[in-house]
Design a protein around this motif. Structure first.
Motif, short mmCIF file in Angstrom:
data_model
loop_
_atom_site.label_atom_id
_atom_site.label_comp_id
_atom_site.label_asym_id
_atom_site.label_seq_id
_atom_site.Cartn_x
_atom_site.Cartn_y
_atom_site.Cartn_z
N UNK A 129 0.83 -1.20 0.00
CA UNK A 129 0.00 0.00 0.00
C UNK A 129 0.87 1.25 0.00
N UNK A 130 1.96 1.22 0.76
CA UNK A 130 2.86 2.37 0.84
C UNK A 130 3.52 2.64 -0.51
N UNK A 131 3.97 1.58 -1.17
CA UNK A 131 4.62 1.73 -2.48
C UNK A 131 3.63 2.23 -3.53
N UNK B 172 2.83 5.90 -3.04
CA UNK B 172 3.92 6.76 -3.52
C UNK B 172 3.89 6.87 -5.04
N UNK B 173 3.65 5.75 -5.72
CA UNK B 173 3.65 5.74 -7.19
C UNK B 173 2.46 6.50 -7.76
N UNK C 291 6.21 -7.60 -8.21
CA UNK C 291 5.22 -8.35 -8.99
C UNK C 291 3.80 -8.06 -8.50
N UNK C 292 3.63 -8.00 -7.19
CA UNK C 292 2.30 -7.74 -6.62
C UNK C 292 1.86 -6.30 -6.92
N UNK D 5 -1.49 -5.14 -9.05
CA UNK D 5 -2.53 -4.22 -8.54
C UNK D 5 -2.64 -2.98 -9.43
N UNK D 6 -1.49 -2.49 -9.90
CA UNK D 6 -1.51 -1.34 -10.80
C UNK D 6 -2.35 -1.63 -12.05
N UNK D 7 -2.23 -2.84 -12.57
CA UNK D 7 -3.01 -3.23 -13.75
C UNK D 7 -4.49 -3.26 -13.44
N UNK D 8 -4.83 -3.73 -12.24
CA UNK D 8 -6.24 -3.75 -11.82
C UNK D 8 -6.81 -2.34 -11.72
N UNK D 9 -6.02 -1.44 -11.15
CA UNK D 9 -6.45 -0.05 -11.01
C UNK D 9 -6.63 0.59 -12.39
#
Length: 219
Positions: free
Chosen positions: A20-22, A25-26, A206-207, A211-215
């Motif tokens: 969540x923190x990473x 930030x991104x 990887x995780x 999640x980025x792809x899901x968003x």
């Protein structure tokens, strides 16, 4: 659709806070760590000598607490920065003990919702997508085997200089799992509509990418 609220739920050691923190930030979001608020209440209560098995005493103690989450993610209780202290091994056990009580959960939800007002946030915890932000745009449920989660926690504690054994950490992980899944108030469950991601054997990168792809596909 503009994504303004993302929740990441899961058991202890699944990687919720780190990921969540990473992501925050991104993406430029504010990271709200619900577990940190529970830990802060537990640590503050113990410092005051409150009996953590006495629901009435804990509920009464809450009235004297002012909890604030700064933009940096640091947690202040009545103006005192408890960020480092709540990350000690005992913090997790104290959090799980006081999380049983409805008044504590109401306090945590109040603190987090206030912090989220007018902001894009990523919130992680045990009930982020079920109770804190059930209206979240994207809901994730991270999981991993208890052994994998204990290994991660063990490495983290050893790096910080704590003298613990793997068996001790594994036992603590299992104890927290049992308490979190069997408490009467807001037990750990998969939020409705959440995407389940098993992080066993996966790297953090990887995780985060998954999640980025899901968003991205939610927008």
């Amino acid at each position: 659709m503009e994504v303004t609220k993302i929740t990441i739920d899961g058991p202890a050691g699944a990687g919720k806070s780190t990921i969540a923190e990473l992501l925050a930030e991104k993406l430029g979001f504010l990271h709200l760590d619900s577990g940190a608020v529970y830990r802060a209440i537990g640590v503050a209560a113990k410092k005051k000598g409150i009996d953590l098995d006495n629901e009435e005493a804990v509920s009464s103690f809450l009235k004297s607490l002012s909890i604030e989450i700064k933009n940096s993610g640091r947690v202040f209780v009545n103006g005192v920065d408890l960020t480092e202290e709540i990350r000690k091994p005992e913090g997790g056990i104290l959090a799980s003990k006081i999380a049983r009580f409805p008044e504590v959960r109401r306090k945590v939800i109040e603190v987090l919702r206030k912090a989220a007002e007018g902001r894009q946030v990523i919130t992680d915890g045990r009930d982020a997508g079920t109770n804190i932000f059930p209206d979240a745009d994207v809901k994730i449920f991270l999981t991993a085997s208890s052994e994998e989660r204990a290994r991660r926690r063990y490495r983290e504690l050893k790096e910080k200089g704590y003298n613990v054994s793997f068996d001790q950490v594994l036992e603590e992980v299992k104890e927290r799992d049992y308490q979190d899944r069997n408490r009467k108030v807001a037990p750990l469950t998969v939020p409705e509509g959440a995407c389940i991601i098993d992080t066993t054997g996966k790297t953090i990168k990887e995780v985060v990418r998954e999640i980025e792809n899901l968003i991205l596909h939610s927008r």
